[in-house]
Structure formats: C-alpha cells, structure tokens
Design an enzyme around this catalytic site. Structure first.
Site, PDB file in Angstrom:
ATOM      1  N   ASN A 222       3.093  -3.345  28.064  1.00 58.64           N
ATOM      2  CA  ASN A 222       3.600  -3.119  29.414  1.00 58.64           C
ATOM      3  C   ASN A 222       4.180  -1.702  29.475  1.00 58.64           C
ATOM      4  OD1 ASN A 222       6.276  -3.205  28.378  1.00 58.64           O
ATOM      5  ND2 ASN A 222       6.411  -5.398  28.751  1.00 58.64           N
ATOM      6  N   LEU A 223       4.629  -1.293  30.639  1.00 56.76           N
ATOM      7  CA  LEU A 223       5.069   0.094  30.820  1.00 56.76           C
ATOM      8  C   LEU A 223       6.282   0.415  29.949  1.00 56.76           C
ATOM      9  CD1 LEU A 223       4.418   2.678  32.366  1.00 56.76           C
ATOM     10  CD2 LEU A 223       5.992   1.932  34.154  1.00 56.76           C
ATOM     11  N   GLU A 225       7.007  -0.826  27.052  1.00 57.98           N
ATOM     12  CA  GLU A 225       6.547  -0.662  25.669  1.00 57.98           C
ATOM     13  C   GLU A 225       5.837   0.671  25.477  1.00 57.98           C
ATOM     14  OE1 GLU A 225       6.063  -5.507  25.114  1.00 57.98           O
ATOM     15  OE2 GLU A 225       4.315  -4.260  25.598  1.00 57.98           O
ATOM     16  N   ASP A 296       0.447 -12.998  27.922  1.00 56.84           N
ATOM     17  CA  ASP A 296      -0.429 -13.776  27.043  1.00 56.84           C
ATOM     18  C   ASP A 296      -1.766 -14.048  27.728  1.00 56.84           C
ATOM     19  OD1 ASP A 296       1.773 -13.913  25.304  1.00 56.84           O
ATOM     20  OD2 ASP A 296       2.462 -15.783  26.199  1.00 56.84           O
TER      21      ASP A 296
END
Length: 349
Positions: A222-223, A225, A296
C-alpha cells in the site's frame, strides 16, 4: 460506513484491457495453482447488541448474538484463492492449540489444501478478536480489537524444514507462490533464494520489510509501505511522485511489477518494459463497508491471474475489481468468480 470522495474519472488508458479479455481471464482462474506461504491468522468476530451502560464502569454491556470465525492473514489469501476456484494450498505454522485446530478445519472446509500447516509447540496461533456492537436493527460496528500471539517468534529449525519442503514441491511443479509476511517470524528475505526459480510467479505482501525481499516477481504494497521503503512522504494527489516511487521500489526489488494500492484513489502499477506507470481508478461503489483483508484479496487475484497467463496489467485490473467488490462486504470476506463476472459485465467500460 465510510463514503469515498467522488472524483472525476480520468481519461481512459488505451492500454487498459477489454471486458472480453478480463472475462476470459476469470474463466482461466480455475486452471491456476497457487501456494500461499506465510503467517496464518484466525480472525474472530464477536457480535453483540447494546443492552445498557455498565454500573461498574462507563462502558457498554452487550448481549452476545453470535461468534464468526474466518481465516485471516495468509490464511485469508488462501481462502480468497479457493473461493475463486483456484487450486489453493497453504504452508506455514500454527500453534498446538484450539485456535490452530479451528483455523486448519476452516481452511479444509473451504477447499484449501492445508497439509502444509505445521503445528509448532510453544507457538500461539495468532488470533485477532474484533468486538462489534450495535442496535437490533443496525449494522454492527467494530468498537475494539484484541490480538493474541506474539510477533517475531523465531521459527524452529524442524518446522522450517517441513514448511520449506512443502513450498519447494509446489515451486517445482510450477505453482505460483505468494509470500504473505505479517511479521510473526515465519518469513524473511532468505526464503526467496530458498524457493529458487519456478515457472509460476513469486509475489510478495510484506507489512514491515518489503524492500528487503529482492528477487520476487511482483509485490503489492500500500502507499504507506511504499513510503517506508523509499524513505519519503508521498502526497496522495501527486501521481508523478507516486509513480516514481513505485518504479524505484520495483527496481530495488529487481521485480517485474509493483502494484501500489491506494484505497479510494485506486492503484498504480509499474511493470518492467511497459513504459509509464499505469494509473488504475478505483472500481465500484463509493460505499465502503469494511476494508478488513482487502489486501489479501488483491494479492490473491493478482497472483492467480498472472499464473493463469494474464499480463501484469490485466492481472492488476482484475485485482482492482476484486478489491472494489470485497470492501463492500463486512468482515474478512472473499468473492466468487460469478461475482467477478457480474461486476465486469455490468460495470466495465
């Protein structure tokens, strides 16, 4: 329920796959084989109706209505694959405890090959218990979560050997492999080399150490991370900066593709040899019921689609549709191929 901000639709990307291509891809998902290697979690949802305020403390007293158990973490990725008729397996560890037994039984009932889950003494199966409350005729809302199971528990050597054997067998027969690192101590970057090359893609979802897993085929951070991996803040509306960061991280990983998930702003895909990064707008309604486990679902569909012969762009587009559908469901949810088909037939342009 959270309402997504409405934004004008960007111009259509000519590289975007046609509806017929994605529908054919949905049909081919049943031919894919995917192993999920990672931290299996048990998700527990305790639902109650508000009865009164306690005399003991300023807290609500709930009348218990039901308990729902679902696979979480790497187990939810495997459950998502099975729901799409992918031949899904999981390798990892569970504790020699009731939670591990429940999780293993849940996966087997869903059609996941769970023979690669190894029971390890002294290890507690990670369990996330969410308490949901509301009135008798209202949607229950999460008010608190309690986690059990310590992070960073070292992996026993015997357990590692058994898990590695299961993973190598899958890799050897050409299965795709998802590395699902939730920080409980099972995975580290050495697994990339240990698994070796294979015909299927090796994809990564890592909460805390994504930039260390060099040699994977693709990753789906995600952004936040991505920001941690490149060491700088990124403005949600700065498309050029996000695309540059995605490319920087992909090259650092020596990966073929990097799919950055951005919530209500959709996704950004950077793929080697494909020119500029692709901006993929969010799919579906602007109503979000629950984002639990949506990541997921994204990596499950992204990996299975690639294993079924899709380009990275088509795999990303299908994963984006799946993510848009699953956040409209409550709890740790999955979706079927029939749901994907219906969404594409009704909403793909």
């Amino acid at each position: 329920m959270t309402r997504r901000p409405r934004r004008p639709a960007p111009p259509r990307d000519p590289r975007r796959p046609a509806r017929a291509e994605l529908l054919a891809l949905v049909d081919r998902l049943a031919d894919a084989r995917v192993l999920v290697l990672g931290d299996a979690v048990l998700d527990e949802f305790e639902q109650g109706e508000i009865a009164r305020v306690s005399r003991e403390a300023p807290v609500l007293i709930l009348d218990h209505r039901r308990t729902d158990l679902c696979p979480g973490g790497a187990a939810n990725t495997a459950a998502n694959l099975a729901a799409l008729d992918v031949r899904a397996a999981i390798a990892g560890r569970i504790g020699d405890d009731a939670q591990g037994e429940r999780l293993s039984s849940l996966l087997a009932a869903l059609g996941v090959d769970a023979r690669g889950l190894v029971r390890e003494r002294g290890y507690a199966t990670p369990t996330k218990t969410r308490i949901l409350a509301g009135g008798p005729h209202t949607r229950k809302q999460q008010i608190v979560r309690m986690d059990r199971g310590r992070r960073g528990v070292p992996l026993g050597e015997r357990t590692r050997l058994r898990i590695a054997a299961a993973a190598r067998r899958a890799r050897g027969r050409g299965d795709a492999v998802v590395l699902a690192d939730y920080g409980y101590g099972l995975l580290d970057p050495s697994w990339v080399a240990a698994l070796g090359p294979g015909a299927g893609p090796l994809t990564l979802d890592s909460r805390f150490a994504i930039d260390r897993y060099r040699g994977v085929s693709a990753a789906t951070p995600n952004l936040e991370e991505v920001e941690r991996a490149v060491g700088r803040r990124l403005d949600d509306d700065d498309e050029a900066a996000i695309a540059a960061a995605a490319r920087e991280l992909r090259r650092k990983l020596r990966a073929e593709a990097l799919l950055c998930t951005r919530g209500a702003r959709g996704m950004t895909l950077d793929a080697a040899g494909r020119g500029a990064a692709a901006r993929i707008p969010v799919f579906g309604s602007d109503e979000v019921a629950d984002v639990t486990g949506a990541g997921d679902t994204v990596i499950a569909v992204f990996t299975a689609a690639r294993a079924a012969g899709a380009t990275w762009r088509a795999a990303a587009e299908l994963a984006n549709v799946a993510g848009g559908l699953v956040v409209m469901k409550s709890g740790t949810a999955t979706l079927s191929r029939a749901e994907l088909r219906a969404a594409l037939e009704e909403g793909w342009e």
